[in-house]
Design an enzyme around this catalytic site. Structure first.
Site, PDB file in Angstrom:
ATOM      1  N   ARG A   1      86.988  43.788  41.823  1.00  9.61           N
ATOM      2  CA  ARG A   1      86.969  44.150  40.001  1.00  9.61           C
ATOM      3  C   ARG A   1      87.074  45.880  40.337  1.00  9.61           C
ATOM      4  O   ARG A   1      86.256  46.270  41.211  1.00  9.61           O
ATOM      5  CB  ARG A   1      85.661  43.925  39.271  1.00  9.61           C
ATOM      6  CG  ARG A   1      85.581  42.225  39.182  1.00  9.61           C
ATOM      7  CD  ARG A   1      84.590  41.790  38.552  1.00  9.61           C
ATOM      8  NE  ARG A   1      84.495  40.402  38.445  1.00  9.61           N
ATOM      9  CZ  ARG A   1      85.286  39.930  37.574  1.00  9.61           C
ATOM     10  NH1 ARG A   1      86.166  40.328  36.763  1.00  9.61           N
ATOM     11  NH2 ARG A   1      85.281  38.560  37.762  1.00  9.61           N
TER      12      ARG A   1
ATOM     13  N   PRO B   1      65.299  45.325  23.331  1.00 10.28           N
ATOM     14  CA  PRO B   1      64.666  44.155  24.137  1.00 10.28           C
ATOM     15  C   PRO B   1      65.758  43.452  25.204  1.00 10.28           C
ATOM     16  O   PRO B   1      66.934  43.109  24.751  1.00 10.28           O
ATOM     17  CB  PRO B   1      64.627  43.015  23.025  1.00 10.28           C
ATOM     18  CG  PRO B   1      64.788  43.853  21.753  1.00 10.28           C
ATOM     19  CD  PRO B   1      65.629  44.894  21.862  1.00 10.28           C
ATOM     20  N   GLU B   2      65.616  43.649  26.275  1.00 13.67           N
ATOM     21  CA  GLU B   2      66.154  43.041  27.558  1.00 13.67           C
ATOM     22  C   GLU B   2      65.452  41.998  28.059  1.00 13.67           C
ATOM     23  O   GLU B   2      64.442  41.837  27.406  1.00 13.67           O
ATOM     24  CB  GLU B   2      66.677  44.413  28.522  1.00 13.67           C
ATOM     25  CG  GLU B   2      67.433  45.429  27.854  1.00 13.67           C
ATOM     26  CD  GLU B   2      67.865  46.606  28.583  1.00 13.67           C
ATOM     27  OE1 GLU B   2      67.780  46.291  29.886  1.00 13.67           O
ATOM     28  OE2 GLU B   2      67.942  47.750  28.419  1.00 13.67           O
TER      29      GLU B   2
ATOM     30  N   HIS C   1      63.201  45.039   6.350  1.00 10.88           N
ATOM     31  CA  HIS C   1      64.144  44.640   7.300  1.00 10.88           C
ATOM     32  C   HIS C   1      63.555  43.335   7.889  1.00 10.88           C
ATOM     33  O   HIS C   1      64.282  42.948   9.040  1.00 10.88           O
ATOM     34  CB  HIS C   1      64.755  45.485   8.521  1.00 10.88           C
ATOM     35  CG  HIS C   1      65.332  46.792   7.610  1.00 10.88           C
ATOM     36  ND1 HIS C   1      66.205  46.586   7.164  1.00 10.88           N
ATOM     37  CD2 HIS C   1      64.794  47.732   7.914  1.00 10.88           C
ATOM     38  CE1 HIS C   1      66.573  47.851   6.635  1.00 10.88           C
ATOM     39  NE2 HIS C   1      65.680  48.623   7.312  1.00 10.88           N
TER      40      HIS C   1
ATOM     41  N   ARG D   1      68.865  47.245  12.622  1.00 14.96           N
ATOM     42  CA  ARG D   1      70.130  47.436  12.854  1.00 14.96           C
ATOM     43  C   ARG D   1      71.088  46.028  12.911  1.00 14.96           C
ATOM     44  O   ARG D   1      72.209  46.346  13.026  1.00 14.96           O
ATOM     45  CB  ARG D   1      70.476  48.086  13.927  1.00 14.96           C
ATOM     46  CG  ARG D   1      70.504  49.661  13.693  1.00 14.96           C
ATOM     47  CD  ARG D   1      70.150  50.708  14.807  1.00 14.96           C
ATOM     48  NE  ARG D   1      68.947  50.730  15.044  1.00 14.96           N
ATOM     49  CZ  ARG D   1      68.340  51.832  15.689  1.00 14.96           C
ATOM     50  NH1 ARG D   1      68.974  52.133  16.727  1.00 14.96           N
ATOM     51  NH2 ARG D   1      67.136  51.877  15.643  1.00 14.96           N
TER      52      ARG D   1
END
Length: 271
Positions: free
Chosen positions: A152, A2-3, A91, A111
């Site tokens: 950077r 999920p983003e 889970h 996870r």
DNA sequence: ATGATTTCCTGTAGGC
DNA sequence: TGCCTACAGGAAATCA
């Protein structure tokens, strides 16, 4: 995983289905770091869901008594609205029955890189990773992105994944946006020109928008709140396409490890 | 301070 | 079929 688009999709479902609902119980199914602030568990009961908010990949459910539920789905986390009698998937770490009588919110996370936390207002505001989130990709403009990149040496791919700079991109959309912008993921951030930053911010915004419209990407674990799949995985151009032909030039997509993350790109189209 | 590397965790895929 | 190992990754921690 999920983003931003996946979390936004869940947010929109929560807005439709849970605003105004009273929380009947808060049932933790484990006792470890995944569930935090459990000492306030009793205070959550009988509170009403007043607002739901997304920042980056975080989801905050604000309650009528000033407490908030902060959720992060990590990489395999799933937030679901299920009938109470639906069989529990393994889970599943949290159950939150709601007052419509038959539904409950569930969080599962095989996870275990995600979490759910009960937080008072001041605790939420001082919650490090939430409080220090960087720019909203939809408010980003070329000069700002260019300024952030300046000075950077870090690979631009790693920069895009740093939530303190830009909030919400993960491995999929960082790779997809860099491909669309024609920028090599290993390029040092400071070398990105203003014109490239312009292309990059535009494609970040577009790929996120298109994915939200498609309900997100269901690669491994992600499903929407109601269990249906997103569709944007069919629109991926580079992610997990190592060795396959580039959609633009037919050369083979390569995979490098950059900043410890698998990074997919076209060596011909991205510089 | 920056940036690279390691850690957490378990399901899945690949090799033999 | 079954055993073993490698790998996936978000973000915090650790190290140079």
């Amino acid at each position: 995983m999920p983003e931003l688009p996946e979390v936004e999709t869940i947010l929109r479902s929560l807005l439709k289905l849970t605003i105004g609902r009273r929380i009947l119980d808060f049932i933790p199914l484990r006792d470890d770091y995944i569930l935090r602030g459990l000492d306030r568990r009793a205070e959550v009961v009988n509170a009403v869901i007043q607002a739901v908010e997304r920042r980056g990949k975080f989801l905050a459910i604000h309650l009528s008594n000033g407490l908030s539920l902060l959720h992060h789905l990590g990489m395999s986390g799933r937030l679901m609205l299920r009938l109470k009698e639906d069989p529990l998937e393994n889970h599943t770490h949290l159950r939150v029955p709601l007052d419509d009588g038959s539904y409950e919110l569930r969080q599962r996370d095989p996870r275990r890189f995600g979490f759910a936390a009960i937080l008072a207002k001041d605790e939420l505001e001082s919650f490090e990773s939430w409080a220090r989130l960087g720019a909203d990709p939809f408010r980003l403009r070329a000069p700002r992105l260019h300024a952030l990149l300046q000075g950077r040496k870090q690979a631009v791919k790693s920069f895009l994944l740093d939530q303190r700079r830009i909030a919400g991109l993960g491995n999929i959309y960082a790779d997809e946006a860099l491909f669309r912008a024609g920028i090599h993921p290993a390029r040092p951030s400071g070398q990105i020109t203003l014109a490239e930053a312009g292309r990059l911010f535009k494609h970040i915004r577009n790929v996120l928008r298109e994915s939200i419209a498609a309900g997100g990407s269901s690669t491994n674990d992600y499903q929407r709140l109601d269990g249906t799949l997103g569709l944007f995985q069919h629109k991926h151009r580079v992610y997990r396409r190592e060795g396959l032909p580039c959609f633009k030039c037919r050369n083979r997509i390569e995979r490098w490890v950059i900043g410890g993350r698998g990074s997919y790109f076209c060596p011909h189209c991205q510089h």
